[in-house]
Design a protein around this motif. Structure first.
Motif, PDB file in Angstrom:
ATOM      1  N   GLY A  40       0.714  -1.630  -0.119  1.00  0.00           N
ATOM      2  CA  GLY A  40      -0.480   0.032  -0.248  1.00  0.00           C
ATOM      3  C   GLY A  40       0.972   1.570  -0.130  1.00  0.00           C
ATOM      4  N   PRO A  41       0.273   2.674  -0.206  1.00  0.00           N
ATOM      5  CA  PRO A  41       0.367   3.230  -0.500  1.00  0.00           C
ATOM      6  C   PRO A  41       1.794   3.876   1.052  1.00  0.00           C
ATOM      7  N   THR A  42       1.278   3.696   2.069  1.00  0.00           N
ATOM      8  CA  THR A  42       2.492   4.406   3.700  1.00  0.00           C
ATOM      9  C   THR A  42       3.169   3.461   3.640  1.00  0.00           C
ATOM     10  N   PHE A  43       3.907   1.788   3.217  1.00  0.00           N
ATOM     11  CA  PHE A  43       4.213   0.949   2.719  1.00  0.00           C
ATOM     12  C   PHE A  43       5.298   1.732   2.005  1.00  0.00           C
ATOM     13  N   ALA A  44       4.819   1.594   1.127  1.00  0.00           N
ATOM     14  CA  ALA A  44       6.161   2.461  -0.757  1.00  0.00           C
ATOM     15  C   ALA A  44       6.339   3.531   0.181  1.00  0.00           C
ATOM     16  N   GLU A  45       5.895   4.476   0.600  1.00  0.00           N
ATOM     17  CA  GLU A  45       6.518   5.529   1.576  1.00  0.00           C
ATOM     18  C   GLU A  45       7.919   5.258   2.532  1.00  0.00           C
ATOM     19  N   VAL A  46       7.272   4.184   3.561  1.00  0.00           N
ATOM     20  CA  VAL A  46       8.120   3.954   4.349  1.00  0.00           C
ATOM     21  C   VAL A  46       9.356   3.605   4.056  1.00  0.00           C
ATOM     22  N   PHE A  47       9.438   2.350   2.796  1.00  0.00           N
ATOM     23  CA  PHE A  47       9.943   2.110   2.006  1.00  0.00           C
ATOM     24  C   PHE A  47      11.146   2.366   1.248  1.00  0.00           C
ATOM     25  N   SER A  48      10.638   3.579   0.807  1.00  0.00           N
ATOM     26  CA  SER A  48      10.756   4.375  -0.561  1.00  0.00           C
ATOM     27  C   SER A  48      12.556   4.699  -0.246  1.00  0.00           C
ATOM     28  N   ASP A  49      12.559   4.950   0.904  1.00  0.00           N
ATOM     29  CA  ASP A  49      14.670   5.711   0.989  1.00  0.00           C
ATOM     30  C   ASP A  49      15.173   4.232   1.693  1.00  0.00           C
ATOM     31  N   LEU A  50      15.818   3.553   1.552  1.00  0.00           N
ATOM     32  CA  LEU A  50      16.512   2.723   2.025  1.00  0.00           C
ATOM     33  C   LEU A  50      17.345   3.146   3.142  1.00  0.00           C
ATOM     34  N   GLU A  51      18.516   4.033   2.421  1.00  0.00           N
ATOM     35  CA  GLU A  51      19.259   4.838   3.068  1.00  0.00           C
ATOM     36  C   GLU A  51      18.792   5.313   4.888  1.00  0.00           C
ATOM     37  N   VAL A  52      17.674   5.028   5.131  1.00  0.00           N
ATOM     38  CA  VAL A  52      16.880   5.939   6.272  1.00  0.00           C
ATOM     39  C   VAL A  52      16.082   4.409   6.528  1.00  0.00           C
ATOM     40  N   VAL A  53      16.888   3.641   7.459  1.00  0.00           N
ATOM     41  CA  VAL A  53      15.712   2.108   7.541  1.00  0.00           C
ATOM     42  C   VAL A  53      16.929   0.918   8.046  1.00  0.00           C
ATOM     43  N   ARG A  54      16.691   0.898   9.243  1.00  0.00           N
ATOM     44  CA  ARG A  54      17.901   0.250   9.774  1.00  0.00           C
ATOM     45  C   ARG A  54      17.148  -1.050   9.211  1.00  0.00           C
TER      46      ARG A  54
END
Lengths: 83, 152
Positions: A40-54
């Motif tokens: 969904g759009p929220t998940f897509a947004e959260v995982f769009s920039d993997l530089e900021v996700v550990r």
């Protein structure tokens, strides 16, 4: 698999944890992240920039793609800001 | 030793407990991080810290082990709080004890630099209009932590 979210990921997804059954479609962390983006759009947004996700598996940071089992705990969170 | 707790701590008492009855310690260094009322030019009215129970303790223990391997430490204590904190309250305490000052100074510096980039804590700031913001990581913290890599 137990999935945990922290800090702004938790706020945006409005979820602290969930349980996802292990499937052949997501045998490792890379494929799990790819699947997350399709939820969904929220998940897509959260995982769009993997530089900021550990990513941590069983409470250990991972440095590359990591194989997953059904009993694993996977956590997604931003760079840490304690101290 | 490491402690992750919601409650406030007393710096003097912690140093006293660590050194009480010992005559082999020559140097004690402590660092305390406090909640301050500004960040990046914005007024801050309060702070809340989230953490990852379990992983936090594991990471802090690893950081302590690293410090004990690199320096001659007779004792070492890391206390990190989570939950809501008021302005001026302590957030984090690092105490190192060694026979001579250099090991205690350097180990305390290392412990703070490494825990800032490794321990899973996340700060959320409150401002005067009641808004809350997740704090972003600082490039300067990453640089400070990297400095210790070249030593190994």
């Amino acid at each position: 698999m137990k999935i945990l979210y922290f800090a702004w990921l938790k706020t945006k997804l409005q979820m602290t944890e969930e349980t996802i059954p292990w499937s052949e479609e997501c045998p490792d962390t890379d494929s799990l992240v790819r699947w997350m983006k399709t939820r969904g759009p929220t998940f897509a947004e959260v995982f769009s920039d993997l530089e900021v996700v550990r990513v941590a598996v069983n409470q250990e940071y991972i440095t590359g793609n990591t194989a997953l089992k059904n009993e694993d705990e996977v956590a997604f969170f931003p760079p840490v800001t304690g101290g | 030793m490491i402690r992750v707790q919601r409650d406030i701590f007393d710096i003097g008492k912690e140093i006293e407990t660590l050194t009480n009855g010992r005559t082999d310690i020559g140097a004690v260094v402590s660092f305390t991080g406090l909640v301050r009322d500004f960040n990046d030019g914005t007024k801050v009215t309060g702070l809340s810290l989230e953490h990852y129970p379990g992983m936090t303790e594991r990471e802090l223990s690893k950081i302590e082990d690293d410090a004990r391997e690199r320096w001659n430490l007779q004792d070492c204590l890391i206390i990190h709080r989570y939950g809501d904190m008021a302005l001026g309250e302590p957030i984090v305490l690092v105490i190192t004890a060694s026979p001579h000052r250099q090991d205690a100074f350097e180990a305390a510096h290392f412990l703070m630099d490494w825990l800032k980039t490794k321990a899973p804590f996340w700060k959320q700031e409150m401002n005067a209009s009641g808004e809350t913001n997740w704090v972003k990581e600082r490039e300067s913290d990453l640089k400070a932590a990297k400095r210790w890599n070249s030593d190994s």
